[in-house]
Scaffold this motif. Sequence first.
Motif, short mmCIF file in Angstrom:
data_model
loop_
_atom_site.label_atom_id
_atom_site.label_comp_id
_atom_site.label_asym_id
_atom_site.label_seq_id
_atom_site.Cartn_x
_atom_site.Cartn_y
_atom_site.Cartn_z
N HIS A 127 0.85 -1.17 0.01
CA HIS A 127 -0.17 -0.05 -0.05
C HIS A 127 0.93 1.23 -0.06
CE1 HIS A 127 -3.20 2.54 0.77
NE2 HIS A 127 -2.67 2.96 1.81
N ALA A 128 1.88 1.23 0.87
CA ALA A 128 2.66 2.40 1.04
C ALA A 128 3.51 2.47 -0.23
CB ALA A 128 3.66 2.25 2.17
N ARG A 129 4.07 1.54 -1.00
CA ARG A 129 4.76 1.57 -2.32
C ARG A 129 3.69 2.06 -3.41
NH1 ARG A 129 7.45 -2.73 -1.67
NH2 ARG A 129 5.94 -4.23 -2.28
N GLY A 130 2.52 1.80 -3.41
CA GLY A 130 1.40 2.06 -4.46
C GLY A 130 1.11 3.58 -4.31
N LEU A 131 1.16 4.20 -3.08
CA LEU A 131 0.92 5.55 -2.77
C LEU A 131 2.17 6.27 -3.27
CD1 LEU A 131 -0.91 5.72 0.70
CD2 LEU A 131 -1.81 5.92 -1.60
N ARG A 132 3.33 5.86 -2.85
CA ARG A 132 4.62 6.77 -3.44
C ARG A 132 4.73 6.52 -4.98
NH1 ARG A 132 7.02 4.07 0.89
NH2 ARG A 132 7.77 2.28 -0.46
N ALA A 133 4.19 5.45 -5.81
CA ALA A 133 4.17 5.37 -7.15
C ALA A 133 3.11 6.24 -7.68
CB ALA A 133 3.64 4.06 -7.50
N GLY A 134 1.93 6.53 -7.09
CA GLY A 134 0.96 7.45 -7.60
C GLY A 134 1.47 8.84 -7.37
N TRP A 135 2.11 9.16 -6.45
CA TRP A 135 2.89 10.52 -6.07
C TRP A 135 3.94 10.80 -7.34
CZ3 TRP A 135 0.53 14.46 -4.11
CH2 TRP A 135 -0.11 14.26 -2.90
N SER A 136 4.64 9.65 -7.43
CA SER A 136 5.68 10.07 -8.45
C SER A 136 5.20 10.20 -10.02
CB SER A 136 6.63 8.79 -8.52
OG SER A 136 6.06 7.65 -8.83
N VAL A 137 3.86 9.32 -10.16
CA VAL A 137 3.38 9.91 -11.45
C VAL A 137 3.05 11.11 -11.51
CG1 VAL A 137 1.29 8.92 -12.97
CG2 VAL A 137 2.88 7.27 -12.15
N LEU A 138 1.91 11.50 -10.73
CA LEU A 138 1.63 13.04 -10.59
C LEU A 138 2.81 14.04 -10.64
CD1 LEU A 138 -1.11 13.03 -7.80
CD2 LEU A 138 -1.42 12.92 -10.33
N ARG A 139 4.02 13.76 -9.96
CA ARG A 139 5.01 14.64 -10.07
C ARG A 139 5.63 14.65 -11.68
NH1 ARG A 139 6.45 12.68 -5.08
NH2 ARG A 139 7.98 11.29 -6.10
#
Length: 328
Positions: A127-139
């Motif tokens: 879950h934590a890795r998925g949220l970090r991946a989502g933030w990286s895509v938005l950046r």
Amino acid sequence: MHAACGGRARRRGRTSRANGRDGDDGHDPRRCQRGVVPVLLRRRRDHRHRRQPPGRGPGAPGAVGPPGRGPDRAVGRSRARRTPGPADRFHRTTHRMRHPVPAGGRTDATAHRRTHSCASDVAKAEHARGLRAGWSVLRERPALAWLVGGFVVSNLSLGLVQAATPVIVVQQLGHSTGSVGLIWSAAAVASLLAVAACRGAISRWGLWPVGALSATVAAGACLAVSQATTYSTYLVLVALLMAGEGGLTVVLRTLRSHLIPARVFGATLALTILLLLAPFPLAGLLVAAVPADRLGQALGVCAVVQALALAVTFARLRTLPGLRPAHP
């Protein structure tokens, strides 16, 4: 042993008599005691010692018991331990594969709890890795980030309208609660029509023109809703607001499908949905905190903020790649 020796002697005597020779029964006690029996005992002992593993003989360190006996006989066993061969190791391996033992010899309940604990830890890490991946895509994709940010501010105004409509219609406009349901029915029909029209519009004119038009309709309708004084006007303006929001939703989802990589689509989609839903609880708190006669003013302030946010968002999106695809 004497019986065995005697049996062989009797057989030899019978053979001699059958051949016509006279003689005794062939049993010689001195021969049994001095010749055959010691040889058989010695052979048996040597055979047993050869079958023992290295370091397990009578003279090995740590051996117990009287001389001539191995350690296995000393502890009460009748035979020496056999060294396992390839067939034994094969059967032991297949048995372990068919009947696995929990790690560390734990019981089934302990192993079950440990398995669930490990599964929960893995789920949290994923879950934590998925949220970090989502933030990286938005950046990495500013077009998507700008559109999501503008939509978040717009949802604050939309949530405030949804929460304040029953209070405004009943207390300020003097209508029943059934009239509130009619408003949202008309708004749903307008939203469906806008979604259906945006499909062909995006294919013909592109994402940016359709998105800018939908943002203009939504912001203008929200500003006008805060100043509405009649029920019919309020109904039409809320329907226009929901139609504009429907067009913005189509633009956002189309842009998401173009910009988000497939391998992180689920994580980024979950993050964007969380961000878009975050303003609705805040809107409910505002309605609960603001007096009923001040809800129109609060709605006007939120409408101004929405208009500014959407204007900045689409002005920025005009210079960024991402809204250029001609097909959703």
